[in-house]
Design a protein around this motif. Structure first.
Motif, PDB file in Angstrom:
ATOM      1  N   VAL A 182       1.105  -1.218   0.773  1.00 40.50           N
ATOM      2  CA  VAL A 182       0.165  -0.272   0.268  1.00 40.50           C
ATOM      3  C   VAL A 182       1.025   1.158   0.291  1.00 40.50           C
ATOM      4  CG1 VAL A 182      -1.989   1.493   1.344  1.00 40.50           C
ATOM      5  CG2 VAL A 182      -2.090  -1.431   1.134  1.00 40.50           C
ATOM      6  N   ILE A 207      -1.091  -0.486  -5.592  1.00 41.13           N
ATOM      7  CA  ILE A 207      -2.082   0.131  -5.180  1.00 41.13           C
ATOM      8  C   ILE A 207      -2.119   1.371  -3.879  1.00 41.13           C
ATOM      9  CG2 ILE A 207      -4.145   0.169  -3.492  1.00 41.13           C
ATOM     10  CD1 ILE A 207      -4.191  -2.887  -4.539  1.00 41.13           C
ATOM     11  N   LEU A 210      -3.200   4.605  -2.058  1.00 36.19           N
ATOM     12  CA  LEU A 210      -3.753   4.795  -0.815  1.00 36.19           C
ATOM     13  C   LEU A 210      -3.465   6.069   0.175  1.00 36.19           C
ATOM     14  CD1 LEU A 210      -5.666   1.472  -0.224  1.00 36.19           C
ATOM     15  CD2 LEU A 210      -6.939   3.404  -1.470  1.00 36.19           C
ATOM     16  N   SER A 246      -8.367   6.673  -2.447  1.00 32.27           N
ATOM     17  CA  SER A 246      -7.882   5.706  -3.800  1.00 32.27           C
ATOM     18  C   SER A 246      -7.032   6.498  -4.345  1.00 32.27           C
ATOM     19  CB  SER A 246      -8.426   4.642  -5.000  1.00 32.27           C
ATOM     20  OG  SER A 246      -7.864   3.617  -5.595  1.00 32.27           O
ATOM     21  N   TYR A 247      -5.918   6.753  -4.628  1.00 31.58           N
ATOM     22  CA  TYR A 247      -5.428   7.535  -6.423  1.00 31.58           C
ATOM     23  C   TYR A 247      -4.597   6.489  -7.311  1.00 31.58           C
ATOM     24  CZ  TYR A 247      -0.589   7.495  -3.694  1.00 31.58           C
ATOM     25  OH  TYR A 247       0.443   7.330  -3.475  1.00 31.58           O
ATOM     26  N   TYR A 248      -4.291   5.181  -7.084  1.00 33.76           N
ATOM     27  CA  TYR A 248      -3.712   4.421  -7.752  1.00 33.76           C
ATOM     28  C   TYR A 248      -4.052   2.625  -8.104  1.00 33.76           C
ATOM     29  CZ  TYR A 248       0.516   2.697 -10.958  1.00 33.76           C
ATOM     30  OH  TYR A 248       1.435   2.279 -11.992  1.00 33.76           O
ATOM     31  N   ASN A 249      -3.877   2.182  -9.309  1.00 35.19           N
ATOM     32  CA  ASN A 249      -4.391   1.275  -9.419  1.00 35.19           C
ATOM     33  C   ASN A 249      -4.247   0.831 -10.403  1.00 35.19           C
ATOM     34  OD1 ASN A 249      -5.114  -1.759  -8.952  1.00 35.19           O
ATOM     35  ND2 ASN A 249      -7.269  -0.778  -8.320  1.00 35.19           N
ATOM     36  N   SER A 284      -7.518   1.553   5.481  1.00 34.69           N
ATOM     37  CA  SER A 284      -7.128   1.234   3.877  1.00 34.69           C
ATOM     38  C   SER A 284      -6.737  -0.059   3.395  1.00 34.69           C
ATOM     39  CB  SER A 284      -5.285   1.304   4.377  1.00 34.69           C
ATOM     40  OG  SER A 284      -5.564   3.465   4.447  1.00 34.69           O
ATOM     41  N   ALA A 296      -9.707  -1.102   2.257  1.00 42.99           N
ATOM     42  CA  ALA A 296      -9.863  -0.852   0.672  1.00 42.99           C
ATOM     43  C   ALA A 296      -9.620  -1.432   0.206  1.00 42.99           C
ATOM     44  CB  ALA A 296     -10.090   0.726   0.361  1.00 42.99           C
ATOM     45  N   THR A 297      -8.618  -1.915   0.324  1.00 43.87           N
ATOM     46  CA  THR A 297      -7.198  -2.379  -0.666  1.00 43.87           C
ATOM     47  C   THR A 297      -7.559  -3.927  -0.418  1.00 43.87           C
ATOM     48  OG1 THR A 297      -5.352  -1.517  -0.156  1.00 43.87           O
ATOM     49  CG2 THR A 297      -4.671  -3.823  -0.557  1.00 43.87           C
ATOM     50  N   ILE A 348     -10.343  -3.951  -3.440  1.00 42.09           N
ATOM     51  CA  ILE A 348      -9.846  -3.881  -4.063  1.00 42.09           C
ATOM     52  C   ILE A 348      -9.413  -5.223  -4.561  1.00 42.09           C
ATOM     53  CG2 ILE A 348      -8.303  -2.639  -6.213  1.00 42.09           C
ATOM     54  CD1 ILE A 348      -8.541  -0.320  -4.508  1.00 42.09           C
TER      55      ILE A 348
END
Length: 206
Positions: free
Chosen positions: A74, A97, A99, A110-113, A136, A139-140, A143
């Motif tokens: 993360v 990922i 966050l 979230s800003y990158y994946n 976080s 959320a991870t 995803i």
């Protein structure tokens, strides 16, 4: 399930990591070393298959790892955990990922994946030094499950009971591997006694 390491080396290195006098270079080294030790414990149940090899003195039966491993740090604090684990498992795939925690709401943003379209590994290790509010981490895992991951483990260094409870409530099937469980969160969502901001202390930006 929650696994809190009882290894003497983990306890020793964690004490050094907490110390305010520990400089960023040493802090990064300790994160790397602790990650290797925690990964050793977190991967004890990986699947293997028999493999026969030729030694200088004859044939020997051994084992080879059959599970493909994905490392999901993360960003940005989780980046420091990747190096040590990658040394132990150089074949592991690394997927990032991004966050960050909104300091007002304490909720993850979230800003990158950059996960591929379909899962390419059998086991995902979510790497984040601090399991604080748990936002976080939840959320991870959300995803990863939407991506199709079936076996997910969380590997962290410190956790607050509040973060553990939140991750377990949302994803009771995700084992949590930690160096230590601390006392509580303070009013701004930091782990107490903790070690401060893991990202800032790794990269000297605090």
């Amino acid at each position: 399930m929650v696994f809190e390491s009882q290894h003497p080396l983990v306890k020793h290195k964690l004490t050094m990591l907490r110390d305010t006098s520990t400089k960023p270079k040493k802090f990064r080294e300790l994160i790397r070393e602790l990650s290797m030790l925690l990964c050793y414990e977190a991967t004890a149940d990986l699947s293997t298959a028999p493999l026969e090899v030729e030694t200088p003195m004859g044939r020997a039966m051994g084992s080879e790892l059959v599970d493909k491993i994905g490392l999901i740090p993360v960003l940005r604090a989780g980046l420091g955990m990747v190096e040590g684990i990658s040394e132990m498992m150089p074949g592991a795939e690394v997927w990032h990922i991004g966050l960050y925690r909104d300091e007002k709401t304490l909720k993850p943003v979230s800003y990158y994946n950059k996960l591929p379209t379909l899962p390419t590994v059998q086991v995902c290790l979510v790497l984040d030094p601090m399991l604080a509010t748990g936002g976080s981490a939840v959320a991870t895992v959300d995803i990863l499950k939407r991506w199709g991951a079936r076996r997910i483990k969380f590997v962290g260094i410190l956790a607050a009971p509040e973060g553990i409870a939140r991750l377990q409530a949302a994803h009771p099937d995700v084992p949590i591997h930690l160096a230590h469980i601390d006392d509580h969160l303070n009013e701004i969502g930091y782990i107490v006694p903790g070690l401060g901001d893991a990202g800032d202390r790794q990269y000297g930006t605090g």
